[in-house]
Write a protein that holds these residues in place. Structure first.
Motif, PDB file in Angstrom:
ATOM      1  N   GLY A  62     -59.105 -15.955  60.399  1.00 23.75           N
ATOM      2  CA  GLY A  62     -58.488 -16.568  61.429  1.00 23.75           C
ATOM      3  C   GLY A  62     -58.382 -18.046  61.330  1.00 23.75           C
ATOM      4  N   GLU A  95     -58.736  -6.391  71.779  1.00 24.14           N
ATOM      5  CA  GLU A  95     -58.725  -6.564  70.342  1.00 24.14           C
ATOM      6  C   GLU A  95     -57.715  -5.440  69.700  1.00 24.14           C
ATOM      7  N   ASN A 146     -51.927  -6.009  64.021  1.00 21.41           N
ATOM      8  CA  ASN A 146     -52.670  -6.354  62.787  1.00 21.41           C
ATOM      9  C   ASN A 146     -53.460  -7.802  63.054  1.00 21.41           C
ATOM     10  N   TYR A 147     -53.317  -8.090  64.317  1.00 19.37           N
ATOM     11  CA  TYR A 147     -53.666  -9.390  64.801  1.00 19.37           C
ATOM     12  C   TYR A 147     -54.135  -9.610  66.131  1.00 19.37           C
ATOM     13  N   GLU A 169     -56.156 -14.578  64.817  1.00 22.37           N
ATOM     14  CA  GLU A 169     -57.035 -13.801  63.961  1.00 22.37           C
ATOM     15  C   GLU A 169     -56.379 -12.542  63.332  1.00 22.37           C
ATOM     16  N   HIS A 170     -56.304 -12.600  61.940  1.00 18.82           N
ATOM     17  CA  HIS A 170     -55.573 -11.304  61.423  1.00 18.82           C
ATOM     18  C   HIS A 170     -56.233 -10.754  60.796  1.00 18.82           C
ATOM     19  N   TYR A 171     -56.431  -9.239  61.173  1.00 19.87           N
ATOM     20  CA  TYR A 171     -57.503  -8.130  60.740  1.00 19.87           C
ATOM     21  C   TYR A 171     -57.255  -7.892  59.330  1.00 19.87           C
ATOM     22  N   SER A 204     -55.687   0.122  66.704  1.00 20.35           N
ATOM     23  CA  SER A 204     -55.154  -1.099  66.500  1.00 20.35           C
ATOM     24  C   SER A 204     -53.490  -1.008  66.738  1.00 20.35           C
ATOM     25  N   ARG A 209     -63.917  -8.307  58.704  1.00 13.01           N
ATOM     26  CA  ARG A 209     -63.210  -7.878  59.943  1.00 13.01           C
ATOM     27  C   ARG A 209     -61.793  -8.705  59.983  1.00 13.01           C
ATOM     28  N   SER A 210     -62.057 -10.146  59.822  1.00 12.10           N
ATOM     29  CA  SER A 210     -60.653 -10.690  59.944  1.00 12.10           C
ATOM     30  C   SER A 210     -60.929 -12.193  59.236  1.00 12.10           C
TER      31      SER A 210
END
Length: 275
Positions: free
Chosen positions: A225, A61, A262-263, A247-249, A259, A222-223
């Motif tokens: 998605g 992740e 960012n996804y 999933e976009h953070y 990270s 968190r995200s």
């Protein structure tokens, strides 16, 4: 390898989705006609599906590297009326249609956590390995259309590294009622501080070992998605399945030194033999 290099994996899903209404013949009586809920039963009794899938996904992740992974697919299921009990890989669970619009599910699985070795480039060196252990998932779905064409979804996930909550909306395409066809979902994910820091935080010991700046994250968003699920019976016993996930953070997660992107993204496809 970067994500665009594997977008060709989505082509079979899109091609089959246009022809599914013409070629597929409904042959099974499933509990709920949603492709995201595998159901190998046909009324009461045993249902068994065995197969394999290949996924092209983020190494971990927040990673900016992607790789292929082969995984077993399918489940052993027992259905009694509006209840299904199942064993699927590392999870056992129950799914029940407690009334026409309400579906509940509970499962106990195994969370392998994150390992330093998950990054081929050494991006996780010094961060140590996450704890692994039992993970409990509680889910409720509420039909909004009377035939499971639109629904809302809520999930709670309790794991060894923290807890998450998911709230989503889904829509099913096509007219099939045998669990085949396709659907799309949108989901918002929230987490407690334990989960946030387990995945994206850096404590003092990790900072000294990895060279990354100390990072302490609060609980919260968190995200956001989206995911697409597809299922198609191309013979009486053989089934094709696939999934595309993005999933976009949120800003706090994306700004973490852990990270690299960012996804998170995943494309998967596979086959199952249904007995």
């Amino acid at each position: 390898m970067k994500l665009p290099n594997a977008l060709w994996l989505t082509v079979p899903l899109l091609a089959f989705s246009y022809t599914n209404n013409v070629l597929a013949e409904e042959s099974r009586s499933v509990l709920v006609p949603l492709p995201s809920l595998d159901d190998f039963t046909d009324g009461d009794g045993w249902g068994i599906g065995l197969g394999v899938g290949v996924e092209y996904e983020s190494e971990y992740e927040g990673s900016d590297d992607f790789d292929f992974e082969f995984d077993p697919a399918g489940a052993l299921q027992w259905r009694s009326g509006n209840h299904i009990y199942y064993f699927a890989g590392e999870a056992i669970g129950w799914r029940g249609l407690v009334s026409d619009p309400w579906l509940l599910e509970a499962s106990l699985g195994f969370d392998e956590g994150r390992q330093e070795s998950d990054s081929d480039d050494g991006d996780l060196d010094g961060l140590g390995d996450q704890d692994d252990g039992a993970e409990v998932v509680l889910q409720v779905r509420r039909d909004l259309s009377g035939e499971w064409r639109d629904w809302i979804d809520g999930r709670l996930i309790f794991g060894p590294n923290g807890n998450r909550a998911l709230i989503g909306y889904g829509h099913r395409f096509g007219t099939q009622t045998d669990g085949t066809g396709s659907e799309i979902g949108i989901v918002a994910v929230f987490q407690d501080s334990d989960q946030a820091n387990s995945d994206f935080g850096v404590d003092a010991t990790q900072s000294a070992a990895s060279g990354l700046p100390p990072t302490d994250l609060d609980s919260g968003f968190r995200s956001i998605g989206a995911n697409y699920n597809y299922r198609y019976n191309f013979t009486e016993h053989w089934q094709l399945f696939g999934e595309v996930l993005y999933e976009h953070y949120g800003d706090d997660i994306a700004d973490s030194p852990v990270s690299r992107h960012n996804y998170e993204a995943e494309v998967g496809i596979g086959v199952i033999y249904v007995f």
